[in-house]
Design a protein around this motif. Structure first.
Motif, PDB file in Angstrom:
ATOM      1  N   ALA A   1     -39.988  34.933  43.819  1.00 44.99           N
ATOM      2  CA  ALA A   1     -40.302  34.396  45.140  1.00 44.99           C
ATOM      3  C   ALA A   1     -41.351  35.256  45.816  1.00 44.99           C
ATOM      4  CB  ALA A   1     -39.047  34.324  45.994  1.00 44.99           C
TER       5      ALA A   1
ATOM      6  N   THR B   1     -43.102  35.477  49.847  1.00 45.10           N
ATOM      7  CA  THR B   1     -43.086  34.970  51.206  1.00 45.10           C
ATOM      8  C   THR B   1     -44.114  35.714  52.050  1.00 45.10           C
ATOM      9  OG1 THR B   1     -41.353  36.524  51.905  1.00 45.10           O
ATOM     10  CG2 THR B   1     -40.635  34.367  51.088  1.00 45.10           C
TER      11      THR B   1
ATOM     12  N   ARG C   1     -44.666  30.472  58.441  1.00 48.13           N
ATOM     13  CA  ARG C   1     -43.980  31.074  57.294  1.00 48.13           C
ATOM     14  C   ARG C   1     -44.516  30.473  56.006  1.00 48.13           C
ATOM     15  NH1 ARG C   1     -39.640  30.277  60.949  1.00 48.13           N
ATOM     16  NH2 ARG C   1     -39.237  28.243  60.018  1.00 48.13           N
TER      17      ARG C   1
ATOM     18  N   TYR D   1     -44.437  30.388  51.718  1.00 49.53           N
ATOM     19  CA  TYR D   1     -43.476  30.609  50.640  1.00 49.53           C
ATOM     20  C   TYR D   1     -44.044  30.085  49.314  1.00 49.53           C
ATOM     21  CZ  TYR D   1     -42.689  25.665  51.596  1.00 49.53           C
ATOM     22  OH  TYR D   1     -42.888  24.327  51.813  1.00 49.53           O
TER      23      TYR D   1
ATOM     24  N   TYR E   1     -42.154  29.856  45.309  1.00 48.22           N
ATOM     25  CA  TYR E   1     -41.053  30.294  44.460  1.00 48.22           C
ATOM     26  C   TYR E   1     -41.003  29.512  43.158  1.00 48.22           C
ATOM     27  CZ  TYR E   1     -38.150  26.373  46.315  1.00 48.22           C
ATOM     28  OH  TYR E   1     -37.646  25.151  46.688  1.00 48.22           O
TER      29      TYR E   1
END
Length: 282
Positions: A10, A12, A29, A31, A33
Motif C-alpha cells: 500500500a 498513501t 487523500r 492511495y 494498493y
C-alpha cells in the motif's frame, strides 16, 4: 478477519488543499494498493459528500441491502456519493489507485452549485456534476508523475469554483454549523431557535440544500462521533454516553441501521484497512 495477504502493498499520501479551497475541502487523500485478491469494503455514512477520483482499475460501488451495484467505476473515471444515512460498499479486484476527498456539506454546495438533495443517497459520475472537463482532469491526474502534481491539478480544478462559490442560505449554513459543532446533539427545535425560522421551513430548506433533513444529519454526526471513540478504544457504554445516545443499546441499534453491522465488526474492518478480504454485502 484474515491477516493481510503476504503479497499486499500500500502507498498513501495526503495534503491540505489550497487556502481558498480548504474551508470547503479539509484534505486530499491519495492511495494505491495491491491486496493480492479481491477487496470488499464497507463505507459507513460520513456526514460529508465523498468524491473518488479513480486513477486505476475497475470496481463497483453500491448500497448495502440493495440488489446489485449502484455504479460501476471504469478506469480513469470518478464519482460523487452524496450525503447519505446508510452504508455503502465498494468491491474491487485488489488493485486500486486514486484520490479521495470529502467536501463538507456546505463546501459541496458551494463548489458544485446544485442542491445536494439531487445527490442524496446517489452515486453519480463526476462528469454529471462538474461537466465533460472532469474526464480530462482525471486523465491528467493519472498521467502525473507524483502525488504533489496530482494534488496541484485538483487545486487548479477547484480554485475557480472556490473563488465564486454558490451561496448557501444563511439559515442553512448556521444550522449546519451548530449541528456540526454539537456533533449531532443539537435538536431541530434548538436549530430553529438559533436561526429564527420555523422547524418546518428550516428542515425543508436544509434538506434541499444539504441532502439530508436536520434530524437525519444529526443521527449521522452522532454515529461518526461514536465511531471515532470506538476506534480509539473506548468502551461502547462510554462512547454512547459521550456521543449523546440514551444508552449502549441505543448506540448499537443506530449502528446496525447506519452501518449494517455491529460496532465490533465495523471496528475490526476499519482497523484492518485495505487488506480486508472480499465478503458478501449484507
Amino acid at each position: 478477519m484474515d491477516a493481510q495477504p503476504p503479497t499486499a502493498s500500500a502507498e498513501t499520501a495526503a495534503r491540505v488543499p489550497h487556502p481558498a479551497i480548504r474551508r470547503h475541502v479539509p484534505l486530499y487523500r491519495g492511495y494505491r494498493y495491491s491486496a493480492g485478491g479481491a477487496v470488499w469494503r464497507r463505507e459507513p455514512p460520513a456526514g460529508a459528500v465523498t468524491v473518488i477520483v479513480n486513477l486505476g482499475g475497475r470496481f463497483t460501488a453500491g448500497w448495502l441491502g440493495s440488489p446489485g451495484p449502484a455504479f460501476e467505476v471504469a478506469p480513469a473515471s470518478s464519482f460523487i456519493a452524496g450525503m447519505h444515512d446508510r452504508a455503502a460498499y465498494t468491491l474491487d479486484s485488489g488493485e486500486q489507485f486514486g484520490v479521495e476527498f470529502e467536501p463538507t456539506p456546505l463546501g459541496a454546495y458551494a463548489l458544485f452549485g446544485l442542491p445536494l438533495r439531487e445527490l442524496s443517497g446517489e452515486i453519480v459520475a463526476l462528469e454529471e456534476v462538474l461537466g465533460p472537463g472532469a474526464r480530462g482532469l482525471v486523465e491528467r491526474m493519472a498521467a502525473a508523475p507524483g502525488w504533489a502534481e496530482r494534488f496541484d491539478l485538483l487545486d487548479a480544478a477547484l480554485l475557480g469554483r472556490a473563488r465564486e462559490p454558490a451561496a448557501v442560505h444563511p439559515m442553512v449554513a448556521r444550522a449546519w454549523e451548530v449541528l456540526a459543532a454539537s456533533r449531532g446533539r443539537a435538536t431541530v427545535a434548538e436549530l430553529s431557535r438559533e436561526t429564527g425560522y420555523s422547524r418546518r421551513h428550516l428542515s425543508a430548506r436544509f434538506h434541499e440544500q444539504l441532502g439530508l433533513a436536520p434530524k437525519a444529519a444529526a443521527r449521522v454526526l452522532r454515529f461518526r462521533a461514536a465511531l471515532g471513540l470506538v476506534l480509539s478504544g473506548r468502551a461502547l457504554a462510554e462512547a454512547a454516553a459521550e456521543s449523546g445516545y440514551h444508552d449502549q443499546a441505543h448506540l448499537t441499534r443506530d449502528w446496525r441501521d447506519l452501518a449494517g453491522c455491529t460496532p465490533a465488526e465495523l471496528r475490526g474492518e476499519m482497523l484492518a484497512g485495505f487488506a480486508a478480504p472480499a465478503a458478501a454485502p449484507r
